[in-house]
Design a protein around this motif. Structure first.
Motif, PDB file in Angstrom:
ATOM      1  N   LEU A 154       0.839  -1.200   0.000  1.00  0.00           N
ATOM      2  CA  LEU A 154       0.000   0.000   0.000  1.00  0.00           C
ATOM      3  C   LEU A 154       0.874   1.252   0.000  1.00  0.00           C
ATOM      4  N   TYR A 155       0.326   2.349  -0.506  1.00  0.00           N
ATOM      5  CA  TYR A 155       1.019   3.640  -0.597  1.00  0.00           C
ATOM      6  C   TYR A 155       2.312   3.519  -1.426  1.00  0.00           C
ATOM      7  N   ALA A 156       2.197   2.868  -2.559  1.00  0.00           N
ATOM      8  CA  ALA A 156       3.321   2.717  -3.494  1.00  0.00           C
ATOM      9  C   ALA A 156       2.794   2.917  -4.909  1.00  0.00           C
ATOM     10  N   GLN A 157       3.697   3.258  -5.834  1.00  0.00           N
ATOM     11  CA  GLN A 157       3.301   3.506  -7.216  1.00  0.00           C
ATOM     12  C   GLN A 157       2.756   2.248  -7.879  1.00  0.00           C
ATOM     13  N   SER A 158       3.302   1.084  -7.489  1.00  0.00           N
ATOM     14  CA  SER A 158       2.812  -0.169  -8.067  1.00  0.00           C
ATOM     15  C   SER A 158       1.344  -0.392  -7.721  1.00  0.00           C
ATOM     16  N   ALA A 159       0.946  -0.042  -6.509  1.00  0.00           N
ATOM     17  CA  ALA A 159      -0.461  -0.193  -6.113  1.00  0.00           C
ATOM     18  C   ALA A 159      -1.349   0.718  -6.961  1.00  0.00           C
ATOM     19  N   VAL A 160      -0.872   1.929  -7.227  1.00  0.00           N
ATOM     20  CA  VAL A 160      -1.638   2.867  -8.057  1.00  0.00           C
ATOM     21  C   VAL A 160      -1.817   2.318  -9.465  1.00  0.00           C
ATOM     22  N   VAL A 161      -0.736   1.790 -10.043  1.00  0.00           N
ATOM     23  CA  VAL A 161      -0.800   1.274 -11.421  1.00  0.00           C
ATOM     24  C   VAL A 161      -1.747   0.075 -11.504  1.00  0.00           C
ATOM     25  N   ILE A 162      -1.649  -0.850 -10.546  1.00  0.00           N
ATOM     26  CA  ILE A 162      -2.509  -2.043 -10.572  1.00  0.00           C
ATOM     27  C   ILE A 162      -3.981  -1.656 -10.437  1.00  0.00           C
ATOM     28  N   ALA A 163      -4.281  -0.785  -9.477  1.00  0.00           N
ATOM     29  CA  ALA A 163      -5.684  -0.403  -9.254  1.00  0.00           C
ATOM     30  C   ALA A 163      -6.235   0.406 -10.428  1.00  0.00           C
ATOM     31  N   MET A 164      -5.433   1.314 -10.989  1.00  0.00           N
ATOM     32  CA  MET A 164      -5.908   2.096 -12.135  1.00  0.00           C
ATOM     33  C   MET A 164      -6.133   1.199 -13.353  1.00  0.00           C
ATOM     34  N   THR A 165      -5.265   0.215 -13.542  1.00  0.00           N
ATOM     35  CA  THR A 165      -5.453  -0.719 -14.663  1.00  0.00           C
ATOM     36  C   THR A 165      -6.759  -1.483 -14.503  1.00  0.00           C
ATOM     37  N   HIS A 166      -7.036  -1.919 -13.281  1.00  0.00           N
ATOM     38  CA  HIS A 166      -8.293  -2.638 -13.040  1.00  0.00           C
ATOM     39  C   HIS A 166      -9.507  -1.748 -13.296  1.00  0.00           C
ATOM     40  N   VAL A 167      -9.438  -0.501 -12.844  1.00  0.00           N
ATOM     41  CA  VAL A 167     -10.582   0.405 -13.000  1.00  0.00           C
ATOM     42  C   VAL A 167     -10.818   0.744 -14.475  1.00  0.00           C
ATOM     43  N   LEU A 168      -9.738   0.942 -15.233  1.00  0.00           N
ATOM     44  CA  LEU A 168      -9.872   1.405 -16.616  1.00  0.00           C
ATOM     45  C   LEU A 168      -9.921   0.275 -17.643  1.00  0.00           C
ATOM     46  N   LEU A 169      -9.723  -0.951 -17.201  1.00  0.00           N
ATOM     47  CA  LEU A 169      -9.671  -2.080 -18.150  1.00  0.00           C
ATOM     48  C   LEU A 169     -10.935  -2.200 -19.010  1.00  0.00           C
ATOM     49  N   PRO A 170     -12.151  -2.041 -18.466  1.00  0.00           N
ATOM     50  CA  PRO A 170     -13.339  -2.134 -19.340  1.00  0.00           C
ATOM     51  C   PRO A 170     -13.338  -1.113 -20.477  1.00  0.00           C
TER      52      PRO A 170
END
Length: 292
Positions: A154-170
Motif C-alpha cells: 500500500l502507498y506505493a506507485q505499483s499499487a496505483v498502477v494495478i488499481a488504475m489498470t483494473h478500474v480502466l480495463l473495461p
C-alpha cells in the motif's frame, strides 16, 4: 439519422436535411459542450496568466522546478504504463468475448461491464484492503511460505498502477471487442486454408483489422489516466504524487489558484500536442476507415 463520416441528418423518408437545419439540431449539443468544458478551461487559462497580475511566472514555476517536472513525467509514465497493461490484459478478453457464444459470452460480458456499475471509490477501497500489511495478498504469500515478512504494497506507485489498470480495463476491452466483432470468422478460416499459422493469422489479419479498437481504447484509457485523482490519492504516497493530486493540493491547501491553473494549462497543451502528433503519424482517419 447521421450518415457515417458526414455531418448531415436525414429525414426518415431519405431526404437530407439542409445545412442550417443540421446546425440548429446540433446547436444544443455544442452549447452544452461550450458551457461545461470550453468555458471552464478558458477561465483557468486566463487565471493562470492574469493573476495576480499579467505574467507567465506561474508557467515558469512549473517548468523550472524539477519537483513539478518530476510530477508531470510521473503522471505521463503512469498513464502510459496503465495503457500498455490494459492493452496486454484487455485484448485476450476482448478476443474471447468476440468469439464466445451463448451463456459463456453473456457471462464474460457481465464480468466486464459489471465493474462499471460500481463506484471508482468502492473499487479503489477494495484494493486498499487487499494491499494492507495484513491484507489478503500478504496473508496468502506468507501462508504459501513465499515470504516471512509482509511486503509494503500500500502507498506505493505499483499499487496505483494495478488499481488504475483494473478500474480502466473495461474502457479498453469494449472498443477492442467492437472492432473484433466486425471481423468475419471467415477471414481466419481462409487464412488457415491458405496455410497460415494461428500466430501469423493473428499478426497479419486479426491485429491490423482490430487496430481501430486498440487505438480508441488506448486514447480513452490514457487520457482518463492522466486526470485520475481518487486512486492515486488513496493508494499512492505523497512522495510519488501525480499531477491531479498536486493540483488538488494547490487549490485546497495552498489556495494558489493561478499556479494550479498553470499546471492544468501545461497538461492541456501537452495532451493537445500529443493528439496532433498521434493523428499525423498514425493517420487516425485511416484507422477508423474514413479515409477519403
Amino acid at each position: 439519422m447521421i450518415e457515417a463520416g458526414r455531418s448531415h441528418f436525414w429525414h426518415s423518408d431519405g431526404r437530407r436535411l439542409s445545412g442550417l437545419s443540421t446546425l440548429l439540431l446540433l446547436l444544443p449539443f455544442f452549447a452544452i459542450i461550450a458551457f461545461v468544458f470550453v468555458y471552464p478551461i478558458l477561465q483557468l487559462l486566463v487565471i493562470s496568466i492574469l493573476e495576480p497580475h499579467p505574467t507567465l511566472d506561474n508557467y515558469a514555476r512549473v517548468v523550472e522546478n524539477p519537483v513539478h517536472m518530476r510530477v508531470l513525467m510521473r503522471t505521463l509514465w503512469t498513464a502510459t504504463l496503465v495503457t500498455a497493461l490494459s492493452v496486454i490484459l484487455g485484448f485476450p478478453v476482448a478476443y474471447y468475448m468476440s468469439r464466445a457464444k451463448g451463456t459463456v459470452a453473456a457471462l464474460v460480458a457481465v464480468c466486464v461491464i459489471l465493474p462499471l456499475w460500481s463506484s471508482v471509490l468502492v473499487r479503489t477501497a477494495a484494493w486498499s484492503f487487499l494491499f494492507q500489511r495484513n491484507g489478503l495478498i500478504n496473508s496468502a504469500l506468507m501462508g504459501l511460505g513465499l515470504t516471512s515478512q509482509p511486503f509494503k504494497l500500500l502507498y506505493a506507485q505499483s499499487a496505483v498502477v494495478i488499481a488504475m489498470t483494473h478500474v480502466l480495463l473495461p474502457f479498453m476491452i469494449l472498443p477492442i471487442y467492437g472492432a473484433l466483432r466486425s471481423i468475419p470468422n471467415d477471414y481466419e478460416r481462409a487464412a488457415a486454408v491458405l496455410g497460415a499459422t494461428r500466430l501469423r493469422t493473428f499478426l497479419e489479419v486479426i491485429l491490423p483489422l482490430s487496430l481501430p479498437g486498440v487505438v480508441s481504447g488506448s486514447l480513452l484509457v490514457f487520457l482518463t489516466a492522466l486526470g485520475f485523482f481518487i486512486t492515486p490519492a488513496l493508494l499512492g504516497s505523497p512522495q510519488e504524487m501525480m499531477i491531479s493530486t498536486l493540483v488538488s493540493k494547490q487549490i485546497r491547501e495552498v489556495l494558489d489558484w493561478p499556479f494550479a491553473a498553470a499546471l492544468v494549462g501545461v497538461l492541456t497543451v501537452f495532451v493537445t500536442l500529443l493528439a496532433i502528433i498521434f493523428s499525423k503519424t498514425l493517420r487516425f482517419d485511416r484507422l477508423m476507415g474514413n479515409a477519403s
